[in-house]
Design a protein around this motif. Structure first.
Motif, PDB file in Angstrom:
ATOM      1  N   ASN A  93       0.871  -1.170   0.000  1.00 18.13           N
ATOM      2  CA  ASN A  93       0.000   0.000   0.000  1.00 18.13           C
ATOM      3  C   ASN A  93       0.912   1.224   0.000  1.00 18.13           C
ATOM      4  N   VAL A  94       1.190   1.758  -1.165  1.00 16.50           N
ATOM      5  CA  VAL A  94       2.132   2.873  -1.309  1.00 16.50           C
ATOM      6  C   VAL A  94       1.610   4.136  -0.626  1.00 16.50           C
ATOM      7  N   GLU A  95       0.301   4.347  -0.658  1.00 24.40           N
ATOM      8  CA  GLU A  95      -0.273   5.586  -0.127  1.00 24.40           C
ATOM      9  C   GLU A  95      -0.648   5.503   1.345  1.00 24.40           C
ATOM     10  N   GLY A  96      -0.688   4.323   1.913  1.00 24.74           N
ATOM     11  CA  GLY A  96      -1.062   4.162   3.315  1.00 24.74           C
ATOM     12  C   GLY A  96      -0.137   3.180   3.994  1.00 24.74           C
ATOM     13  N   SER A  97      -0.443   2.861   5.232  1.00 29.91           N
ATOM     14  CA  SER A  97       0.458   1.990   5.977  1.00 29.91           C
ATOM     15  C   SER A  97      -0.112   0.599   6.237  1.00 29.91           C
ATOM     16  N   ASN A  98      -1.378   0.363   5.877  1.00 28.52           N
ATOM     17  CA  ASN A  98      -2.005  -0.917   6.186  1.00 28.52           C
ATOM     18  C   ASN A  98      -2.172  -1.745   4.914  1.00 28.52           C
TER      19      ASN A  98
END
Length: 87
Positions: free
Chosen positions: A68-73
């Protein structure tokens, strides 16, 4: 099958989970298509994502090739992609 270059994705989208994204191409998405009907199927009725069905070996591979490049999960990201495009 679509790939992305995380540094460019972060720059263009303006958000990124890591200030220094990984420097390899990653999976952006894999969507079904039907050339006779250009509408991409999504949110179909089918099996929902089950985290317990993702083996440790597969999880390790997904974390590297489909983060998930845009988030951490990552798990929540995979769940959303499966439930929208994989059902």
């Amino acid at each position: 099958f679509v790939q992305q270059w995380p540094p460019t994705t972060c720059r263009v989208r303006g958000k990124c989970s890591n200030p220094r994204p990984i420097q390899i191409f990653t999976i952006h998405g894999l969507w079904p298509s039907n050339y006779s009907n250009p509408t991409t199927p999504s949110n179909c009725i089918g099996s929902q994502f089950k985290e317990s069905m993702v083996s440790p070996r597969l999880r390790s591979k997904l974390k590297r090739s489909w983060p998930n490049v845009e988030g951490s999960n990552d798990t929540r990201f995979w769940e959303g992609e499966w439930n929208k495009h994989g059902t």
